[in-house]
Each structure stands twice: as C-alpha cells, then as structure tokens.
Motif scaffolding. Structure first.
Motif, PDB file in Angstrom:
ATOM      1  N   GLY A 252       0.800  -1.215   0.000  1.00  0.00           N
ATOM      2  CA  GLY A 252       0.000   0.000   0.000  1.00  0.00           C
ATOM      3  C   GLY A 252       0.832   1.263   0.000  1.00  0.00           C
ATOM      4  N   GLY A 253       2.013   1.204  -0.635  1.00  0.00           N
ATOM      5  CA  GLY A 253       2.849   2.395  -0.764  1.00  0.00           C
ATOM      6  C   GLY A 253       3.749   2.674   0.421  1.00  0.00           C
ATOM      7  N   ARG A 254       3.611   1.890   1.514  1.00  0.00           N
ATOM      8  CA  ARG A 254       4.411   2.181   2.712  1.00  0.00           C
ATOM      9  C   ARG A 254       5.835   1.666   2.596  1.00  0.00           C
ATOM     10  N   GLY A 255       6.017   0.558   1.908  1.00  0.00           N
ATOM     11  CA  GLY A 255       7.301  -0.149   1.936  1.00  0.00           C
ATOM     12  C   GLY A 255       7.236  -1.188   3.037  1.00  0.00           C
ATOM     13  N   PRO A 256       8.039  -2.258   2.934  1.00  0.00           N
ATOM     14  CA  PRO A 256       8.016  -3.295   3.965  1.00  0.00           C
ATOM     15  C   PRO A 256       8.410  -2.704   5.323  1.00  0.00           C
ATOM     16  N   ASP A 257       7.753  -3.174   6.391  1.00  0.00           N
ATOM     17  CA  ASP A 257       8.073  -2.674   7.727  1.00  0.00           C
ATOM     18  C   ASP A 257       9.457  -3.133   8.157  1.00  0.00           C
ATOM     19  N   SER A 300      14.078   0.705   0.192  1.00  0.00           N
ATOM     20  CA  SER A 300      12.686   0.249   0.124  1.00  0.00           C
ATOM     21  C   SER A 300      11.968   0.266   1.464  1.00  0.00           C
ATOM     22  N   CYS A 301      12.719   0.111   2.544  1.00  0.00           N
ATOM     23  CA  CYS A 301      12.121  -0.059   3.876  1.00  0.00           C
ATOM     24  C   CYS A 301      11.252   1.153   4.221  1.00  0.00           C
ATOM     25  N   ARG A 302      10.152   0.913   4.942  1.00  0.00           N
ATOM     26  CA  ARG A 302       9.310   2.032   5.330  1.00  0.00           C
ATOM     27  C   ARG A 302      10.054   2.899   6.352  1.00  0.00           C
ATOM     28  N   SER A 303       9.670   4.168   6.444  1.00  0.00           N
ATOM     29  CA  SER A 303      10.335   5.054   7.402  1.00  0.00           C
ATOM     30  C   SER A 303      10.153   4.506   8.808  1.00  0.00           C
ATOM     31  N   GLY A 304      11.229   4.522   9.579  1.00  0.00           N
ATOM     32  CA  GLY A 304      11.182   4.004  10.942  1.00  0.00           C
ATOM     33  C   GLY A 304      11.277   2.496  11.031  1.00  0.00           C
ATOM     34  N   GLY A 305      11.481   1.829   9.890  1.00  0.00           N
ATOM     35  CA  GLY A 305      11.564   0.366   9.884  1.00  0.00           C
ATOM     36  C   GLY A 305      12.937  -0.152  10.293  1.00  0.00           C
ATOM     37  N   ILE A 306      13.064  -1.479  10.258  1.00  0.00           N
ATOM     38  CA  ILE A 306      14.324  -2.113  10.655  1.00  0.00           C
ATOM     39  C   ILE A 306      14.898  -2.870   9.458  1.00  0.00           C
ATOM     40  N   VAL A 307      16.188  -2.648   9.186  1.00  0.00           N
ATOM     41  CA  VAL A 307      16.884  -3.432   8.170  1.00  0.00           C
ATOM     42  C   VAL A 307      17.826  -4.374   8.901  1.00  0.00           C
ATOM     43  N   SER A 308      17.622  -5.664   8.730  1.00  0.00           N
ATOM     44  CA  SER A 308      18.381  -6.671   9.460  1.00  0.00           C
ATOM     45  C   SER A 308      19.314  -7.375   8.473  1.00  0.00           C
ATOM     46  N   ALA A 329      14.932   7.556   9.646  1.00  0.00           N
ATOM     47  CA  ALA A 329      14.871   6.934  10.976  1.00  0.00           C
ATOM     48  C   ALA A 329      14.909   5.407  10.919  1.00  0.00           C
ATOM     49  N   LEU A 330      15.755   4.862  10.033  1.00  0.00           N
ATOM     50  CA  LEU A 330      15.852   3.409   9.936  1.00  0.00           C
ATOM     51  C   LEU A 330      16.785   2.867  11.014  1.00  0.00           C
TER      52      LEU A 330
END
Lengths: 391, 294
Positions: A252-257, A300-308, A329-330
């Motif tokens: 929905g346009g957010r990007g993956p959490d 791609s990650c949604r703002s405030g998301g976590i990249v692991s 804010a990733l």
C-alpha cells in the motif's frame, strides 16, 4: 582422513590430510556424520575473503559423534559417545562478549585476533574452516574435526531426530532465525527478505513463526522463489519486475516494515551500470562488496523500519545510502549469528514441529563428491538449494 | 596535469576518445594523481602515499585492459602503447613504495634509542585475581612471547631471560620499585642490563563490576650496535602489536585457562608473527611434536 580443502581461487579439492588431534585441553575430536556446504563458503572459494591458504580444510556446518575429549573438558557437559551438533562460531563461554551472549564476537577464540582487528577494528570469534582471519581453524567438511572449547558450544542431541533435522542448527537455521528476531516482528508487519537461498528461506519461515502478517521473497531463480511460495511466502523476481515498485504495490505504498538482507557481499542485480561499477571496484580490490541488496533494502524499507543484515560482508562497501538511513529513521541491525544462543530453543521448535529444516535440502552427496557439490551449488545447477555431504 | 588541462588531447593520443565514459574518467584520473603528489610532498609517512600510487596504477591498468578488449585498429595500437608506458610507471612506483617501506622499518635498528610501549585490555576476573597472577612473576613467560624465564631471587628482585627471538640470550636483573596490592606493580632493570628497561602495570576495576582493566607501560633503552640490532629485529615493525598480542594471551590464560591454538597457528605463544601461517588442516606428526614443545 579425507577432507575437502581450498585449492586456490574457485577451486576445492578432496585430499588426504592427517587426522586431527587434541591441541588444547578443552578440545574434543568429533567423527563427522553429516556436514553441509554453506553460501558463505562460496565467498571463500571465490577468493573475496582474504587470508585463505592452499590446503585449508573447509566447512563450518557439521555434526557427529564425540570420539575423544581433552583433559579439561567438563564431563557433565560432554563425554565420548555423545551425538552433537557443532555451532560454527568458536566461543570460550566466559569472556565479556560470551557473557553478553554475543558468541560470534568471542574475545578469546581467535588466535589471529591481531589480523582480524586490523580489518574489523576489533577481533571476531574463531570460526571453523573460514579463513585465517577467523583463526585458521580446520573445518568440518572432513571425516573428523577438532572442536575447541567443546564443553561450551556443541549441542547434545539425545532424541531420535535425524541428522538432516538437526544439522542446520550449526549455522543456517539460527542465522535465518536471528535475521527475523532482530526485526522485532509485530503481527501487522510485512517482512521482505532479499535472497531465497537456504538462510533466506529460514529467515522467511522464522518471520512467519514470529507472527509476521506477510513475508515477501526476493530472488531471481524461479526454483528458489517457487520453494518460498510453496512455504506460503510471496515471491518477487527482480529480473522480471522493479523491486521497489513491486514492494510499494504489495504494501500500500508504505514499503516493507522490516527488511532482511540474506544475500551479502556478492549480490547480483538488475541494474547493469551499478553492477559494472561494483564489479570493477571489486576486481581491482578497492571494494570487497557488491552491496546491491543492502542498498535496495534501505531504500525500500518504510520510514522508521528495521533493516536486518545476515548476509556476509567482508570488508568495505561503497555508495551506502546513509541519507535514506538517517533521514528516514531506519534501524540497521546485524551480526554473524550468535548460534549458541539459539540452538537449544530452536531444537525444541524442531521437536514440536514448528519448523522443518529439511525442506531446503535438494542434494545429498558423499564427501568425496564435494567438488561437484560446490559446482552445482555455486552455479545453481539442477535446482540446487542446499547440499549435505556424508563423510 | 595534462589530463585536467587538455583531457580531449589525452583521450585522442591514448586511443579511448570514442567512448563517453572516458570523458569522465580521464580528468578524474588526472585529479587523483594530484592527490598522490600532494600526499607525497607534504606527508611524513611517504611510504603510504607511494603505495596509494601503486593502487592507482593498478586501477589504471584495469581500465586500460578493459578498453583494449573493446577496441581494434589504430586505437587499439595506441592503447597498447599507453598500457606499456603505464606498466613501466607501475614498476617504478612499486620499487619506490617497497624502498620507502623498508627504509622506515630499518631506521629504528640503526639508531637505537628510547622506546615506550603501552597497551591495555579488560579481563573478566576481579582485580585481586589478575594482580596476584601478574605478581607471581614466573607466570609472565606463559603469555609474553619474548620471555623465556623469570626466576624470583628475593621479595622484590628477580632474574629475567629472553630467549631465541633476540638471536642471542639477553638476561638482566630486575627489582620491583613500587607496588600497591591489587592496583599496581612497577619494576625496572638493575645493574648492567644489555637493554635497560622498566615497566608499570595498573589494575583497575571496570564499570561492569566484575572485570579488571589492565594498563601496561613498558620502556626500553635500546642501545646501538649488535644487541640493539637484535632487539630491534625482535620487535620488528610493530612492537605495539607484540604487546597487544601478549595481553590477549594473558586474557586467554586467565579467562579460559589456556592459550588457544588453531591448526593454522598451532604454536601457542610462539606464534609471534601472524602472517606466515601453515594451512588450516590437522598437523602431521613432526608438526605436532614441534607444537607440543611450545
């Protein structure tokens, strides 16, 4: 004994080498019953990790039976005859890092800590069959292996589970699980996983197990995507679609959490100019990584998301999207897996049937055919996902 | 300079004038060369800048190689000539870099002089335990690579010997000049030591409440002549690395009870130089026997 060894860039060779012996009082010798080829072995074979030597015994995923123990091995923890899975990081169990359960950063298990310190700033743990940077320990693609600090790491298997069900507790199952655990998964999360190799598959299964709403698999090999799809995940083929657009569409346009990079230093990707740039820099050794999966995950990650990040990186990378990382804010979380921390709980999950590690095995070969195993795994021939070797 | 001032001429002469990429690359290479030059002219550590030139040459050769593969006819001939010239320059740069590095390494041994080393580590044992282990001076050779033996000769006096790495045995007497139980030990050599030396080690509590921070300062008055040369050769290019490794082994011994060995580096504290290692495969009988003595 017979052992699979590094024999120069892009070459492995099964050779006769001496049998291992106790070097330290807390060592054990294990007769190996099953071992596996790992994706990170390919980085060693390709020559992108420095400090490999002709004759190094490869392999860091193995299990077997204890046939000898050193004088100081605690008999309450390990005895001759025990059936064990051996975790790939060698950890002393008592240093500051081990006390904090950061076993892959053990401060005492790398005899070449000075070299690792120059490369990484601080040393990392010793790892079996994983270059001299991580200690110069002989690996487990062999008939026997020496296991240091044997009363700390190895997990005793006392039930009737098969080798295939428990072997991957040595590395790829906990690694995939840690990738998902670092994401702090919520029930509303969409999790995207770059790389549908064995570690990626386990990261997807773990994300599902930890309650994610939807899990997306990104790869280019149809057979790997099908494998993920059969397990209930949503496939995205980056050779057929633009990954970022597809991810936006799916969310929905957010990007993956939450985003998991299960690819690492040798990612291949659709964009020809960026690939050429990375490839040239890598060829002249002014960059060790082709970090395309990581760049794409951050973008791609949604703002405030976590990249692991559980894909292996060895040195220094270029064109890191620090602007996206900082301004949106990733959180970036990463680490070689602290396997010892996860073995026991994951064994319970296997026993309960929460997860089935055997689903990634496509090939089982005798140890003497290790060269062929590397060949088909590296070139993704014959729909190869995971190779188990039998010494 | 020409690459910045007249990039198009350079591109025509070298034969890469048909590609759009070269329009960007040629001035960039020129700019990079100026960086090396500035570094070489202003830096005190010239050997490093000489090595950056070698790295730059390698990049140039790589791009020329790629260009050659894609071109034919007169352009290709020009490219091959230019590549030949760059190979020549690379050889000169490489020799200069090696020379500069060697000069730096040898200088210390000729002149002798005062050398101070510091190192620090954190050990997950309480300060009294770490102090007691160090105060029993006979323990030092278990983790210090160059020490052969320390014999206690009195309450505060001892006799030290450092072995083979010096090329010959160096021995001296030492006395403890200051100590605070659980906190500090300071010592210095006495009499006619070949290499007059002194040291202080402090033990302090770490913020975690269980560990000890160990701070070591060693100083050596390295003489000229044969002994000085032998001492310098022992310390090699990286004396700090030696001391860091010593402290790492101290930590291993106190925390795990042993100096950890791998198949690639099986000789315990004798593994002074880390780079020349054997393959990481189990040891043969003779290698095992050699390791067992270490």
């Amino acid at each position: 004994m017979r052992a699979n060894t590094w024999a120069g860039r892009n070459k492995v060779k099964v050779r006769d080498v001496p049998d291992p012996r106790i070097l330290n009082e807390r060592d054990a010798i294990v007769r190996i019953t099953s071992t596996a080829i790992c994706g990170s072995d390919l980085h060693l074979v390709d020559g992108y990790v420095p400090t490999m030597q002709d004759g190094d015994v490869m392999g860091h995923e193995f299990m077997g039976e204890v046939i000898e123990v050193g004088r100081s091995v605690d008999p309450d923890r390990l005895r001759v005859g025990d059936r064990v899975v051996v975790p790939f990081p060698i950890a002393c169990g008592v240093c500051g890092a081990c006390a904090a359960e950061l076993y892959s950063c053990c401060e005492n298990s790398n005899p070449n800590a000075g070299i690792a310190e120059k490369m990484f700033g601080h040393p990392v743990a010793g790892i079996f069959g994983y270059s001299h940077l991580t200690g110069g320990f002989a690996g487990g693609q062999a008939q026997y292996a020496r296991v240091p600090f044997a009363d700390v790491g190895p997990l005793k298997i006392e039930s009737e589970l098969t080798d295939e069900q428990v072997l991957f507790l040595s590395d790829i199952l906990p690694t995939g699980y840690m990738g998902a655990e670092m994401c702090d998964i919520q029930s509303t999360d969409v999790v995207a996983v770059w790389g549908a190799g064995p570690v990626g598959q386990f990261a997807m299964d773990s994300a599902r197990m930890l309650g994610a709403a939807k899990v997306i698999a990104i790869d280019k090999e149809p057979y790997r995507l099908q494998m993920a799809e059969r397990a209930g995940h949503t496939p995205v083929n980056f050779e057929e679609v633009d990954v970022r657009s597809r991810l936006l569409e799916l969310t929905g346009g957010r990007g993956p959490d939450k985003c998991i990079d299960a690819v690492g230093m040798e990612s291949s990707h659709g964009s020809a100019p960026i690939h050429a740039y990375d490839r040239v820099k890598q060829a002249v050794r002014s960059e060790t990584e082709r970090p395309h999966a990581l760049r794409q995950a951050i973008m791609s990650c949604r703002s405030g998301g976590i990249v692991s990040v559980i894909g292996v990186y060895g040195g220094f990378l270029d064109k890191f999207p620090a602007g996206a990382w900082m301004n949106r804010a990733l959180t970036l979380r990463t680490g070689q897996c602290h396997v010892q921390r996860y073995m026991e709980p994951l064994l319970r999950r296997i026993e309960r049937g929460d997860i089935d590690p055997t689903r990634v095995i496509t090939h089982t070969l005798p140890l003497d055919q290790a060269e062929r195993g590397f060949e088909i795994f590296k070139n993704k021939q014959d729909n190869c996902e995971k190779v188990v070797l039998k010494p | 300079m020409a690459q910045l001032a007249a990039p198009d001429t350079v591109r025509r002469i070298s034969g890469v004038d048909d590609s759009p990429t070269s329009r960007a690359v040629v001035p960039l290479v020129g700019a990079r060369e100026l960086v090396h030059a500035a570094g070489l002219l202003t830096s005190r550590r010239k050997s490093i800048w000489a090595w950056t030139r070698v790295a730059g040459d390698a990049m140039d050769l790589a791009s020329l190689g790629m260009a050659i593969a894609h071109r034919g006819g007169r352009r290709r001939r020009r490219l091959v000539a230019v590549t030949g010239a760059v190979v020549g320059i690379t050889v000169v740069d490489l020799l200069t870099a090696v020379q500069a590095t060697r000069t730096k390494a040898v200088r210390g041994s000729r002149e002798g002089g005062f050398m101070e080393l510091t190192a620090t580590t954190t050990i997950r044992k309480p300060p009294p335990t770490v102090y007691a282990f160090w105060r029993d001076l006979g323990n030092l050779p278990t983790f210090m690579a160059h020490l052969e033996e320390i014999r206690t000769t009195g309450d505060r006096t001892s006799h030290w010997s450092a072995g083979a790495p010096f090329g010959k045995n160096v021995e001296w007497d030492a006395e403890i000049v200051d100590e605070a139980p659980g906190e500090k030990i300071a010592w210095r050599s006495t009499g006619n030591a070949d290499v007059p030396n002194a040291g202080t080690v402090r033990f302090g509590p770490a913020p975690d409440g269980v560990s000890t921070e160990v701070h070591v300062v060693l100083s050596y008055d390295i003489p000229g002549g044969a002994v000085g040369k032998a001492v310098a050769r022992y310390f090699g290019e990286e004396p700090h690395q030696q001391l860091d490794d010593d402290l790492r082994r101290l930590k291993q011994v106190l925390e795990t009870g042993e100096v950890v060995r791998s198949e690639g580096a099986p000789w315990g504290k004798r593994a002074r130089k880390e780079f020349p290692q054997r393959p990481a495969q189990p040891l043969s009988d003779s290698e095992f026997a050699k390791g067992a003595q270490a």
